[in-house]
Scaffold this motif. Structure first.
Motif, PDB file in Angstrom:
ATOM      1  N   GLU A 241       0.833  -1.198   0.000  1.00 46.15           N
ATOM      2  CA  GLU A 241       0.000   0.000   0.000  1.00 46.15           C
ATOM      3  C   GLU A 241       0.869   1.251   0.000  1.00 46.15           C
ATOM      4  O   GLU A 241       1.925   1.295   0.646  1.00 46.15           O
ATOM      5  CB  GLU A 241      -0.910  -0.003   1.226  1.00 46.15           C
ATOM      6  CG  GLU A 241      -1.896   1.156   1.266  1.00 46.15           C
ATOM      7  CD  GLU A 241      -2.819   1.097   2.457  1.00 46.15           C
ATOM      8  OE1 GLU A 241      -3.570   2.060   2.683  1.00 46.15           O
ATOM      9  OE2 GLU A 241      -2.781   0.080   3.172  1.00 46.15           O
ATOM     10  N   MET A 242       0.439   2.258  -0.723  1.00 48.87           N
ATOM     11  CA  MET A 242       1.201   3.502  -0.780  1.00 48.87           C
ATOM     12  C   MET A 242       1.192   4.215   0.569  1.00 48.87           C
ATOM     13  O   MET A 242       0.174   4.232   1.275  1.00 48.87           O
ATOM     14  CB  MET A 242       0.636   4.439  -1.850  1.00 48.87           C
ATOM     15  CG  MET A 242       0.979   4.062  -3.259  1.00 48.87           C
ATOM     16  SD  MET A 242       0.669   5.398  -4.454  1.00 48.87           S
ATOM     17  CE  MET A 242      -1.101   5.542  -4.364  1.00 48.87           C
ATOM     18  N   THR A 243       2.304   4.832   0.918  1.00 48.53           N
ATOM     19  CA  THR A 243       2.333   5.716   2.070  1.00 48.53           C
ATOM     20  C   THR A 243       1.578   7.005   1.733  1.00 48.53           C
ATOM     21  O   THR A 243       1.274   7.282   0.565  1.00 48.53           O
ATOM     22  CB  THR A 243       3.773   6.049   2.465  1.00 48.53           C
ATOM     23  OG1 THR A 243       4.400   6.787   1.384  1.00 48.53           O
ATOM     24  CG2 THR A 243       4.572   4.774   2.729  1.00 48.53           C
ATOM     25  N   PHE A 244       1.275   7.796   2.766  1.00 53.14           N
ATOM     26  CA  PHE A 244       0.540   9.033   2.515  1.00 53.14           C
ATOM     27  C   PHE A 244       1.358   9.980   1.640  1.00 53.14           C
ATOM     28  O   PHE A 244       0.807  10.657   0.764  1.00 53.14           O
ATOM     29  CB  PHE A 244       0.181   9.718   3.834  1.00 53.14           C
ATOM     30  CG  PHE A 244      -0.597  10.993   3.659  1.00 53.14           C
ATOM     31  CD1 PHE A 244      -1.950  10.955   3.359  1.00 53.14           C
ATOM     32  CD2 PHE A 244       0.023  12.225   3.778  1.00 53.14           C
ATOM     33  CE1 PHE A 244      -2.672  12.123   3.189  1.00 53.14           C
ATOM     34  CE2 PHE A 244      -0.695  13.403   3.609  1.00 53.14           C
ATOM     35  CZ  PHE A 244      -2.048  13.351   3.314  1.00 53.14           C
ATOM     36  N   GLU A 246       3.555   9.143  -0.685  1.00 56.07           N
ATOM     37  CA  GLU A 246       3.483   8.659  -2.060  1.00 56.07           C
ATOM     38  C   GLU A 246       2.121   8.951  -2.672  1.00 56.07           C
ATOM     39  O   GLU A 246       2.025   9.371  -3.830  1.00 56.07           O
ATOM     40  CB  GLU A 246       3.748   7.156  -2.086  1.00 56.07           C
ATOM     41  CG  GLU A 246       5.181   6.765  -1.768  1.00 56.07           C
ATOM     42  CD  GLU A 246       5.371   5.266  -1.697  1.00 56.07           C
ATOM     43  OE1 GLU A 246       6.509   4.790  -1.910  1.00 56.07           O
ATOM     44  OE2 GLU A 246       4.375   4.549  -1.419  1.00 56.07           O
ATOM     45  N   ARG A 268      -5.351   6.425  -3.524  1.00 50.64           N
ATOM     46  CA  ARG A 268      -4.732   5.477  -2.595  1.00 50.64           C
ATOM     47  C   ARG A 268      -4.293   4.187  -3.280  1.00 50.64           C
ATOM     48  O   ARG A 268      -3.403   3.505  -2.794  1.00 50.64           O
ATOM     49  CB  ARG A 268      -5.689   5.136  -1.450  1.00 50.64           C
ATOM     50  CG  ARG A 268      -5.932   6.309  -0.503  1.00 50.64           C
ATOM     51  CD  ARG A 268      -6.648   5.853   0.749  1.00 50.64           C
ATOM     52  NE  ARG A 268      -6.870   6.962   1.676  1.00 50.64           N
ATOM     53  CZ  ARG A 268      -5.997   7.357   2.586  1.00 50.64           C
ATOM     54  NH1 ARG A 268      -4.827   6.737   2.687  1.00 50.64           N
ATOM     55  NH2 ARG A 268      -6.264   8.360   3.389  1.00 50.64           N
ATOM     56  N   HIS A 301       4.755   5.738  -8.958  1.00 53.74           N
ATOM     57  CA  HIS A 301       4.568   4.828  -7.811  1.00 53.74           C
ATOM     58  C   HIS A 301       3.628   3.666  -8.148  1.00 53.74           C
ATOM     59  O   HIS A 301       3.051   3.055  -7.240  1.00 53.74           O
ATOM     60  CB  HIS A 301       4.031   5.574  -6.594  1.00 53.74           C
ATOM     61  CG  HIS A 301       5.019   6.501  -5.971  1.00 53.74           C
ATOM     62  ND1 HIS A 301       6.307   6.124  -5.674  1.00 53.74           N
ATOM     63  CD2 HIS A 301       4.915   7.812  -5.592  1.00 53.74           C
ATOM     64  CE1 HIS A 301       6.957   7.143  -5.136  1.00 53.74           C
ATOM     65  NE2 HIS A 301       6.148   8.173  -5.090  1.00 53.74           N
ATOM     66  N   GLU A 419       5.112  -7.187   1.378  1.00 51.76           N
ATOM     67  CA  GLU A 419       5.192  -6.152   2.404  1.00 51.76           C
ATOM     68  C   GLU A 419       6.250  -6.479   3.449  1.00 51.76           C
ATOM     69  O   GLU A 419       6.937  -5.581   3.948  1.00 51.76           O
ATOM     70  CB  GLU A 419       3.828  -5.977   3.060  1.00 51.76           C
ATOM     71  CG  GLU A 419       2.806  -5.296   2.160  1.00 51.76           C
ATOM     72  CD  GLU A 419       1.440  -5.182   2.807  1.00 51.76           C
ATOM     73  OE1 GLU A 419       1.193  -5.920   3.791  1.00 51.76           O
ATOM     74  OE2 GLU A 419       0.625  -4.361   2.341  1.00 51.76           O
ATOM     75  N   ARG A 423       9.471  -4.109   4.251  1.00 51.47           N
ATOM     76  CA  ARG A 423       9.819  -3.627   5.595  1.00 51.47           C
ATOM     77  C   ARG A 423      11.314  -3.833   5.865  1.00 51.47           C
ATOM     78  O   ARG A 423      11.969  -2.970   6.466  1.00 51.47           O
ATOM     79  CB  ARG A 423       8.983  -4.349   6.648  1.00 51.47           C
ATOM     80  CG  ARG A 423       7.552  -3.861   6.744  1.00 51.47           C
ATOM     81  CD  ARG A 423       6.884  -4.371   8.002  1.00 51.47           C
ATOM     82  NE  ARG A 423       6.754  -5.822   8.007  1.00 51.47           N
ATOM     83  CZ  ARG A 423       5.705  -6.473   7.538  1.00 51.47           C
ATOM     84  NH1 ARG A 423       4.682  -5.792   7.010  1.00 51.47           N
ATOM     85  NH2 ARG A 423       5.644  -7.794   7.593  1.00 51.47           N
ATOM     86  N   ARG A 426      13.111  -1.057   3.966  1.00 49.81           N
ATOM     87  CA  ARG A 426      13.018   0.259   4.606  1.00 49.81           C
ATOM     88  C   ARG A 426      13.948   0.349   5.811  1.00 49.81           C
ATOM     89  O   ARG A 426      14.552   1.395   6.057  1.00 49.81           O
ATOM     90  CB  ARG A 426      11.577   0.537   5.017  1.00 49.81           C
ATOM     91  CG  ARG A 426      10.654   0.864   3.858  1.00 49.81           C
ATOM     92  CD  ARG A 426       9.353   1.460   4.355  1.00 49.81           C
ATOM     93  NE  ARG A 426       8.589   0.518   5.176  1.00 49.81           N
ATOM     94  CZ  ARG A 426       7.683  -0.316   4.693  1.00 49.81           C
ATOM     95  NH1 ARG A 426       7.425  -0.331   3.386  1.00 49.81           N
ATOM     96  NH2 ARG A 426       7.028  -1.135   5.491  1.00 49.81           N
ATOM     97  N   HIS A 436      14.079   3.632  -1.319  1.00 52.28           N
ATOM     98  CA  HIS A 436      12.988   2.989  -0.598  1.00 52.28           C
ATOM     99  C   HIS A 436      12.869   1.501  -0.914  1.00 52.28           C
ATOM    100  O   HIS A 436      12.197   0.778  -0.184  1.00 52.28           O
ATOM    101  CB  HIS A 436      11.666   3.684  -0.931  1.00 52.28           C
ATOM    102  CG  HIS A 436      11.693   5.162  -0.699  1.00 52.28           C
ATOM    103  ND1 HIS A 436      11.722   5.716   0.559  1.00 52.28           N
ATOM    104  CD2 HIS A 436      11.726   6.216  -1.573  1.00 52.28           C
ATOM    105  CE1 HIS A 436      11.750   7.046   0.466  1.00 52.28           C
ATOM    106  NE2 HIS A 436      11.762   7.357  -0.821  1.00 52.28           N
TER     107      HIS A 436
END
Length: 543
Positions: A241-244, A246, A268, A301, A419, A423, A426, A436
């Motif tokens: 899922e995209m970060t805010f 992005e 989103r 993205h 995901e 992680r 990141r 990223h």
């Protein structure tokens, strides 16, 4: 009598604060707009005058001059009509200057004085916050979009009369309530298809999982109906899922093009763009008279899918080379230089020959050998060098299609693994700004983060020497192996990780097309020169 109202002009996906200076002087009645206005801005004086009259304001019969400063910046669009109308009222002493200085204004006026939605409200709101304005006054349909910017008061305006009543204090407009949920989120491509719909093709699914985990580019080569397009359309569903941050970048691109739609604020879902092969180079990277963003930026993205890759014009494909490396597009025009973001996953699909059935069991290819080579030569070596994963697809076997109880892994299964790998990336790159995922890792940081076992190092050396790989291909092999290690939770790159990375670069193998022209596909059972005899078996379950 002089009044000043602030608005904004779009410069790429950002906004520049523009000062609307309105002067009202004695002379023959005349309304003039200066400051490099384009067609829609020049016509705005007609709509402004009609909107003012139909709202109930009587203008004095004087000479009105509107200057849009800075004068050397081209002004385009209809967002200047509300600030021009308010500036005219302030110059006529029907409004005080004080309230006008606290806001940034934008809106298109109808002849009856109501406000219509405009493009680029999100960049306008960002500019207002950065320049220290108290808030913005925008059409009610754009209020949700502007409210994405924190620390800014957004006043939704329905008409010119509403804006005047708020500024005079007669009927204040309450600030728009910021939506912290997902009710106004926009899904650009609708519901994402599920990976469980794809029967068979376990190797292709694992390769796409690898691509999603590291943000790698993919090229699939195979006959029609082997699942290339079907798999590509399911790739966004397994991406994290995209970060805010992005999502905000993607929303700005869609905002300046007016593609958000009514009632939608934040994008989103990761974009998926699949342009037709008749696309021009300007349509791909951006350009035209107003230097609009292209398909690459619309896929920011997300995923850019180029189906039937050799059918795209050569000049269109070649402009991809620099943006795929840098993640941005620089457009230089006579009057402006604009930079658009384009951090995309390139997914391409092609047939093995013009007829599509070269070296496909059960089918006969009638293409001459030189046509097969010419067909592949339409995609240049430098562009292929920028693709991390190259795969050959095969027709789906009948038992996969006929089985009524097939239980294929869902997109959720792959997404959880992706995901988890992201992680780890990141955490690894927390001190590396702008990095990223593994695909964005610059070359000078490769050996710092890619720790290889002795066997993996030897396999990489043999693969580079045997296939004559370029330095870029060597680096991409390392990134692929690192992503495989992240997926499996390995502390370093093991030989199985390197083996999978090499297997995922089919087109790097010297003579692979020559071997196919002899009538038989490359043997998967034979031990390649980079694989030790003990590793000759399948490298993972289901392979």
């Amino acid at each position: 009598m002089l009044a000043r109202v602030r608005s904004g002009a779009l410069m790429g996906i950002d906004a520049v604060v523009v000062e609307c200076e309105v002067d009202m002087a004695l002379g023959l009645p005349y309304f003039n707009v200066v400051g490099l206005p384009e067609g829609a801005v020049r016509e705005s004086k007609v709509r402004v005058v009609s909107a003012l009259k139909n709202t109930g304001f009587e203008l004095p019969q004087k000479r009105i001059t509107v200057n849009l400063a800075p004068a050397d910046l081209r002004k385009d669009g209809v967002a200047f009509e509300l600030p021009i109308a308010l500036g005219v009222l302030a110059a006529a002493r029907l409004l005080e200057d004080g309230p006008l200085a606290r806001y940034l204004f934008g809106g298109e006026l109808s002849l009856d004085g109501t406000l219509k939605p405009i493009k680029g409200v999100l960049p306008l709101a960002v500019a207002a916050r950065d320049k220290g304005f108290e808030g913005v006054m925008v059409p009610a349909a754009n209020a949700a979009e502007a409210s994405l910017v924190e620390g800014l008061r957004v006043h939704p305006v329905g008409s010119l009369r509403d804006a005047v009543d708020h500024l005079t204090g007669t009927r204040p407009i309450p600030p728009f309530a910021r939506d912290t949920g997902t009710a106004s989120a926009r899904q650009p491509t609708g519901a994402t298809p599920d990976m469980a719909d794809v029967r068979g093709q376990p190797e292709l699914k694992l390769a796409l999982e690898l691509a999603a985990a590291g943000g790698h580019n993919v090229l699939m080569c195979g006959p029609p109906g082997s699942g290339k397009t079907m798999l590509a359309r399911r790739l966004p569903g397994i991406l994290p899922e995209m970060t805010f941050a992005e999502a905000l970048e993607v929303t700005k691109v869609y905002s300046v093009l007016g593609l958000l739609g009514d009632g939608h604020a934040l994008v989103r879902e990761r974009p998926f763009r699949a342009p037709h092969h008749t696309l021009s180079d300007a349509g791909l990277v951006g350009g035209g008279p107003t230097a609009r963003p292209g398909e690459l930026s619309l896929a920011h993205h997300g995923v850019l899918f180029l189906d039937e890759l050799p059918e795209f014009r050569r000049n269109v494909l070649e402009v991809l080379r620099q943006p795929l490396e840098e993640g941005v597009i620089h457009l230089a025009r006579a009057t402006q230089n604009i930079t658009y973001p384009c951090q995309v996953m390139l997914v391409a699909a092609m047939n093995p020959c013009p007829c599509g059935y070269f070296n496909v069991p059960g089918h006969t290819c009638r293409c001459p050998e030189h046509r097969v080579f010419d067909y592949h030569a339409r995609v240049s070596g430098p562009l292929l060098d920028r693709v991390d994963i190259t795969l050959q697809t095969r027709p789906v076997e009948y038992h996969h299609l006929a089985s009524p109880e097939a239980r294929e892994p869902s997109s959720r299964h792959y997404r959880e693994r992706v995901e988890a790998a992201r992680r780890r990336q990141r955490e690894r790159f927390r001190d590396e700004p702008g990095v990223h995922c593994n695909a964005q890792l610059p070359s000078h940081l490769l050996r710092r983060h890619c720790v290889l076992s002795p066997r993996a190092e030897r396999m990489l050396e043999l693969a580079v020497r045997h296939h004559g790989l370029s330095a870029r291909a060597h680096d991409r092999l390392l990134k692929l192996a690192l992503t495989r290690a992240d997926l499996e939770g390995h502390g370093r790159i093991e030989d199985v990780d390197m083996q999978l990375a090499i297997d995922c670069r089919v087109l790097d193998r010297r003579g692979w097309l020559h071997a196919n022209t002899e009538g038989a596909p490359p043997s998967r059972g034979a031990s390649p020169p980079w694989r030790a005899p003990s590793d000759a078996g399948p490298h993972r379950e289901g392979a």
